[in-house]
Write a protein that holds these residues in place. Structure first.
Motif, mmCIF file in Angstrom:
data_model
loop_
_atom_site.group_PDB
_atom_site.id
_atom_site.type_symbol
_atom_site.label_atom_id
_atom_site.label_comp_id
_atom_site.label_asym_id
_atom_site.label_seq_id
_atom_site.Cartn_x
_atom_site.Cartn_y
_atom_site.Cartn_z
ATOM 1 N N GLU A 64 0.835 -1.206 0.000
ATOM 2 C CA GLU A 64 0.000 0.000 0.000
ATOM 3 C C GLU A 64 0.873 1.261 0.000
ATOM 4 N N ASN A 65 1.915 1.261 0.820
ATOM 5 C CA ASN A 65 2.806 2.438 0.873
ATOM 6 C C ASN A 65 3.504 2.666 -0.468
ATOM 7 N N ALA A 66 3.909 1.591 -1.111
ATOM 8 C CA ALA A 66 4.578 1.724 -2.411
ATOM 9 C C ALA A 66 3.623 2.343 -3.426
ATOM 10 N N LYS A 67 2.386 1.934 -3.384
ATOM 11 C CA LYS A 67 1.391 2.478 -4.315
ATOM 12 C C LYS A 67 1.183 3.969 -4.058
ATOM 13 N N ARG A 68 1.108 4.359 -2.806
ATOM 14 C CA ARG A 68 0.939 5.776 -2.465
ATOM 15 C C ARG A 68 2.159 6.595 -2.892
ATOM 16 N N LYS A 69 3.329 6.015 -2.724
ATOM 17 C CA LYS A 69 4.546 6.732 -3.144
ATOM 18 C C LYS A 69 4.617 6.847 -4.665
ATOM 19 N N GLU A 70 4.144 5.837 -5.381
ATOM 20 C CA GLU A 70 4.096 5.930 -6.839
ATOM 21 C C GLU A 70 3.193 7.070 -7.283
ATOM 22 N N GLU A 71 2.074 7.236 -6.589
ATOM 23 C CA GLU A 71 1.163 8.343 -6.899
ATOM 24 C C GLU A 71 1.845 9.686 -6.642
ATOM 25 N N LEU A 72 2.581 9.775 -5.544
ATOM 26 C CA LEU A 72 3.343 10.999 -5.259
ATOM 27 C C LEU A 72 4.388 11.251 -6.335
ATOM 28 N N LEU A 73 5.042 10.191 -6.776
ATOM 29 C CA LEU A 73 6.065 10.335 -7.816
ATOM 30 C C LEU A 73 5.454 10.855 -9.113
ATOM 31 N N ALA A 74 4.269 10.391 -9.439
ATOM 32 C CA ALA A 74 3.606 10.882 -10.656
ATOM 33 C C ALA A 74 3.394 12.384 -10.551
ATOM 34 N N GLU A 75 3.034 12.844 -9.373
ATOM 35 C CA GLU A 75 2.857 14.279 -9.142
ATOM 36 C C GLU A 75 4.216 15.002 -9.179
ATOM 37 N N ALA A 76 5.202 14.425 -8.534
ATOM 38 C CA ALA A 76 6.534 15.042 -8.457
ATOM 39 C C ALA A 76 7.190 15.151 -9.829
ATOM 40 N N GLU A 77 7.018 14.151 -10.645
ATOM 41 C CA GLU A 77 7.666 14.135 -11.954
ATOM 42 C C GLU A 77 7.071 15.162 -12.913
ATOM 43 N N LYS A 78 5.937 15.755 -12.545
ATOM 44 C CA LYS A 78 5.332 16.810 -13.357
ATOM 45 C C LYS A 78 5.870 18.196 -12.990
ATOM 46 N N ILE A 79 6.639 18.272 -11.918
ATOM 47 C CA ILE A 79 7.175 19.566 -11.484
ATOM 48 C C ILE A 79 8.081 20.123 -12.570
ATOM 49 N N ASN A 80 7.860 21.399 -12.910
ATOM 50 C CA ASN A 80 8.675 22.067 -13.922
ATOM 51 C C ASN A 80 9.367 23.277 -13.288
ATOM 52 N N PRO A 81 10.625 23.120 -12.888
ATOM 53 C CA PRO A 81 11.327 24.229 -12.242
ATOM 54 C C PRO A 81 11.753 25.328 -13.213
ATOM 55 N N GLN A 82 11.565 25.124 -14.494
ATOM 56 C CA GLN A 82 11.971 26.137 -15.469
ATOM 57 C C GLN A 82 11.036 27.336 -15.455
ATOM 58 N N GLY A 83 9.815 27.127 -15.041
ATOM 59 C CA GLY A 83 8.855 28.228 -14.975
ATOM 60 C C GLY A 83 9.055 29.024 -13.703
ATOM 61 N N ASP A 84 8.351 28.649 -12.660
ATOM 62 C CA ASP A 84 8.424 29.323 -11.368
ATOM 63 C C ASP A 84 9.217 28.427 -10.423
ATOM 64 N N LEU A 85 10.481 28.759 -10.239
ATOM 65 C CA LEU A 85 11.369 27.920 -9.435
ATOM 66 C C LEU A 85 10.907 27.840 -7.983
ATOM 67 N N GLU A 86 10.494 28.943 -7.416
ATOM 68 C CA GLU A 86 10.057 28.930 -6.014
ATOM 69 C C GLU A 86 8.818 28.061 -5.827
ATOM 70 N N ALA A 87 7.891 28.119 -6.756
ATOM 71 C CA ALA A 87 6.706 27.267 -6.678
ATOM 72 C C ALA A 87 7.111 25.797 -6.806
ATOM 73 N N ALA A 88 8.058 25.514 -7.673
ATOM 74 C CA ALA A 88 8.530 24.139 -7.848
ATOM 75 C C ALA A 88 9.188 23.637 -6.562
ATOM 76 N N ARG A 89 9.993 24.486 -5.943
ATOM 77 C CA ARG A 89 10.640 24.096 -4.681
ATOM 78 C C ARG A 89 9.597 23.815 -3.601
ATOM 79 N N ALA A 90 8.597 24.690 -3.503
ATOM 80 C CA ALA A 90 7.563 24.518 -2.490
ATOM 81 C C ALA A 90 6.775 23.230 -2.734
ATOM 82 N N GLN A 91 6.458 22.975 -3.991
ATOM 83 C CA GLN A 91 5.713 21.763 -4.329
ATOM 84 C C GLN A 91 6.544 20.521 -3.989
ATOM 85 N N LEU A 92 7.829 20.555 -4.326
ATOM 86 C CA LEU A 92 8.701 19.426 -4.015
ATOM 87 C C LEU A 92 8.785 19.223 -2.503
#
Length: 130
Positions: A1-29
């Motif tokens: 179950e934990n692995a599945k939840r972490k995979e979902e987090l990774l899907a969200e994390a891998e969408k982070i684009n620090p090229q746009g708003d770096l501070e927002a990307a840092r906060a999201q990470l």
């Protein structure tokens, strides 16, 4: 179950684009990292894979932060300004020597200006590409 939840987090994390708003990307990470820790342990055989994917996202954000810092590095900017000033000085010397009819001094000053111009271009390139 934990692995599945972490995979979902990774899907969200891998969408982070620090090229746009770096501070927002840092906060999201940061929020994702906190949730990651809250989820807890995963099966041993999945640790390397999941942690590696999160580290890749962290590295992407860190690289963007480093690049932004280098672009705004005041020392690099100051160095480029000094080179620009030296180019202008040698160009002025060359013009003055040429006006005085001193071809040899004018050529020497132009050669020095050309050398400083090369260093200036390199300094500006370093500031622009970082």
């Amino acid at each position: 179950e934990n692995a599945k939840r972490k995979e979902e987090l990774l899907a969200e994390a891998e969408k982070i684009n620090p090229q746009g708003d770096l501070e927002a990307a840092r906060a999201q990470l940061h929020r994702i990292q906190e949730r990651w820790e809250e989820i807890g342990k995963v099966p041993r055989e999945r640790i390397r894979e999941l942690e590696g994917r999160l580290r890749a996202v962290e590295e992407k954000v860190r690289t963007a932060a480093d690049a932004q810092w280098r672009r705004t590095d005041p020392e690099a900017e100051a160095r480029a300004a000094q080179f620009r000033e030296r180019v202008e000085q040698f160009e002025a010397q060359a013009a003055k020597a040429r006006a005085a009819g001193d071809k040899r001094r004018a050529e020497q000053a132009e050669a020095q200006a050309a050398q400083w111009r090369e260093w200036l271009a390199a300094a500006e390139q370093a500031v622009a590409t970082r």
